[in-house]
Design a protein around this motif. Structure first.
Motif, PDB file in Angstrom:
ATOM      1  N   ILE A 159       0.865  -1.185   0.000  1.00  0.00           N
ATOM      2  CA  ILE A 159       0.000   0.000   0.000  1.00  0.00           C
ATOM      3  C   ILE A 159       0.896   1.228   0.000  1.00  0.00           C
ATOM      4  O   ILE A 159       2.013   1.198   0.519  1.00  0.00           O
ATOM      5  N   LEU A 160       0.388   2.303  -0.576  1.00  0.00           N
ATOM      6  CA  LEU A 160       1.119   3.568  -0.620  1.00  0.00           C
ATOM      7  C   LEU A 160       0.182   4.674  -0.154  1.00  0.00           C
ATOM      8  O   LEU A 160      -0.849   4.928  -0.773  1.00  0.00           O
ATOM      9  N   GLY A 161       0.512   5.295   0.987  1.00  0.00           N
ATOM     10  CA  GLY A 161      -0.342   6.336   1.552  1.00  0.00           C
ATOM     11  C   GLY A 161       0.470   7.504   2.074  1.00  0.00           C
ATOM     12  O   GLY A 161       1.699   7.429   2.201  1.00  0.00           O
ATOM     13  N   MET A 162      -0.207   8.591   2.408  1.00  0.00           N
ATOM     14  CA  MET A 162       0.471   9.779   2.928  1.00  0.00           C
ATOM     15  C   MET A 162       1.027   9.507   4.316  1.00  0.00           C
ATOM     16  O   MET A 162       0.343   8.932   5.163  1.00  0.00           O
ATOM     17  N   SER A 163       2.252   9.938   4.563  1.00  0.00           N
ATOM     18  CA  SER A 163       2.889   9.718   5.862  1.00  0.00           C
ATOM     19  C   SER A 163       2.175  10.519   6.952  1.00  0.00           C
ATOM     20  O   SER A 163       1.571  11.568   6.687  1.00  0.00           O
ATOM     21  N   GLU A 203       3.807   9.830  -8.343  1.00  0.00           N
ATOM     22  CA  GLU A 203       3.759   8.978  -9.529  1.00  0.00           C
ATOM     23  C   GLU A 203       5.059   8.186  -9.687  1.00  0.00           C
ATOM     24  O   GLU A 203       5.031   6.980  -9.983  1.00  0.00           O
ATOM     25  N   ALA A 204       6.184   8.841  -9.470  1.00  0.00           N
ATOM     26  CA  ALA A 204       7.474   8.154  -9.607  1.00  0.00           C
ATOM     27  C   ALA A 204       7.585   7.016  -8.612  1.00  0.00           C
ATOM     28  O   ALA A 204       8.036   5.908  -8.947  1.00  0.00           O
ATOM     29  N   GLU A 209       7.185   1.151  -7.172  1.00  0.00           N
ATOM     30  CA  GLU A 209       6.779   0.146  -6.183  1.00  0.00           C
ATOM     31  C   GLU A 209       5.576  -0.685  -6.609  1.00  0.00           C
ATOM     32  O   GLU A 209       5.352  -1.776  -6.085  1.00  0.00           O
ATOM     33  N   LYS A 210       4.744  -0.146  -7.511  1.00  0.00           N
ATOM     34  CA  LYS A 210       3.557  -0.851  -7.998  1.00  0.00           C
ATOM     35  C   LYS A 210       2.682  -1.380  -6.835  1.00  0.00           C
ATOM     36  O   LYS A 210       2.497  -2.584  -6.679  1.00  0.00           O
TER      37      LYS A 210
END
Length: 491
Positions: A159-163, A203-204, A209-210
């Protein structure tokens, strides 16, 4: 009419208090004590609000006695006809209010709503395809070895979320939260100079990490988000776009956030609380595209146990209230109040994170502005009758306990009827109180403390008086004409 309904709600509320006073005095006293405290303080906690008495009374009933695992008209218990009726009406109300394809009312909180969303995506996008590869039709048909091979891969999904320090939420992948135990959790932040979301950097990172899920949303970020860009990023990296709008759901419902700032058309799954800016009971909500309807409806057994029918009844009341024209007026005023408060503080030289606000909250850097920690500022303002919460600023060296900032929100005071004039006065009160606060020495070490501060009794008394004068014109639940002394006399 509305006045008759208000009067009926008041009578019922007072009758309930009277009954509690007889049966369990400590509970009645606690409720009255909280009413008194909130009546006599400026509530500026961004995640809090005041729900209507009608909403509150909808929770205080015998629906709490009913188990209703499953979802409307598909239960694991008999006798759920009335719960089916209420929950299905709530589902339709949520769909209509937000323009969503599906709604799920059962989560007990925003954290639970996020768990339902997480597991729905894991099941839909990972578990089901893996089961199909094994030539099986369901997870229960797998052998022990097959199931174990799938189970081990769950924690490898990203998962990718705001710190947290940049304004995200614990449930978006913080190491101290379950979300980082379930997933390989990664974080994006804000631009170090502007303190704004950097879409190119996100985006980068996403392309590198996909992640399975791209999480968008915040608990302490004061600017607009372009969800169309986030959708493009999610599409490019193959992620499910999940938006946690717990903080700004009321601004979506109130038609403040429109176009690319409205997450509903772009997100695959949207989670929310039903309190905060939505001004309902404490609880959670999941909205989703049709693709996820079936798995989201299986919040039980995936995550939840028995739903809370009495709270779902209150959610329905609140959702109907949010459909009224005056709610949109209120929602727009919330943002105008936040902007006025922000401008007034900045005019006095106070450092506001990212320099502005576009929503219901702002974070001020009290370390840079006053030489205080967030805990010190929170403590002195509480003594003055102003309730805020300490909050990290981006890249905060003071950590999550002491912090360098304070988060301020305008929903609750807007509900009490305050507008721009009062916000300007509140900015002055906050500034004067913090300006006169000095860092105190730690009694054990003799060094400057991140916890302790000193403000003169004269300043505190003056500020309390100003707060009291301001509140006189904006009574809280004025229809409840009862206090603790009257309760004691009636005993």
């Amino acid at each position: 009419n509305d006045r008759d309904l208000e009067q009926t709600s008041t009578i019922a509320f007072l009758a309930a208090l009277d009954h509690l006073g007889e049966k369990c005095p400590p509970v009645a006293q606690g409720i009255l004590g909280e009413l008194k405290k909130q009546r006599n303080s400026l509530k500026l906690i961004a995640s809090e609000n005041y729900s209507s008495l009608t909403t509150q009374l909808a929770m205080a009933n015998l629906l709490t006695d009913k188990y209703a695992e499953g979802h409307p008209f598909h239960r694991f218990y008999a006798g759920c006809e009335n719960v089916d009726s209420i929950e299905s009406l709530g589902v339709e109300a949520a769909k209509k209010l937000f323009g969503a394809e599906h709604a799920y009312l059962q989560p007990h909180s925003g954290a639970d709503a996020n768990l339902v969303a997480f597991w729905s995506v894991l099941v839909k996008r990972f578990e089901i395809p893996e089961i199909e590869k094994m030539g099986q039709k369901s997870v229960t048909a797998l052998s022990d070895e097959q199931y174990e091979s799938i189970r081990k891969k769950f924690g490898q999904q990203k998962i990718l979320g705001m710190s947290l320090d940049c304004g995200g939420h614990l449930t978006h992948g913080s190491r101290v939260n379950l979300s980082s135990k379930m997933f390989h959790a990664l974080s994006y932040g804000v631009d170090p100079k502007t303190l704004l979301i950097d879409y190119k950097a996100i985006e980068a990172l996403a392309m590198k990490e996909k992640p399975l899920i791209l999480i968008v949303g915040y608990s302490a970020y004061s600017r607009l988000i372009d969800f169309s860009i986030m959708k493009e990023i999610a599409h490019k990296c193959g992620a499910v776009l999940m938006v946690d709008m717990a903080h700004f759901a009321g601004l979506v419902a109130g038609k403040v956030f429109k176009g690319n700032n409205n997450p509903i058309p772009f997100a695959d799954i949207v989670t929310s609380t039903t309190h905060k800016t939505l001004r309902g009971p404490r609880g959670g909500l999941v909205l989703c595209k049709k693709e996820f309807e079936e798995v989201v409806n299986k919040g039980c057994p995936h995550v939840l146990g028995g739903p809370l029918p009495h709270v779902m009844a209150a959610k329905l009341v609140a959702l109907q209230e949010a459909m009224q024209p005056d709610y949109q007026t209120w929602a727009h005023q919330v943002v105008e109040n936040a902007k006025t408060l922000c401008h007034a503080l900045k005019a006095k030289g106070v450092e506001v994170v990212s320099g502005a606000t576009d929503n219901h909250l702002l974070v001020i850097d009290v370390k840079k502005s006053f030489g205080l920690s967030g805990r010190q500022a929170e403590k002195v303002l509480a003594e003055c009758g102003i309730t805020v919460n300490r909050n990290m600023v981006p890249f905060d060296k003071n950590g999550a306990w002491y912090t360098s900032g304070v988060r301020i929100g305008t929903p609750a005071l807007t509900t009490r009827g305050m507008t721009e004039k009062e916000m300007a006065k509140i900015a002055e009160i906050i500034y004067n109180a913090l300006k006169e606060t000095k860092v105190a020495d730690d009694p054990k070490t003799g060094e400057k403390s991140l916890a302790n501060s000193v403000t003169s009794e004269q300043v505190i008394h003056k500020t309390q008086k100003e707060v009291g004068e301001l509140l006189q014109s904006f009574p809280l639940y004025p229809e409840i004409c009862i206090d603790q002394e009257m309760v004691k006399e009636r005993r």
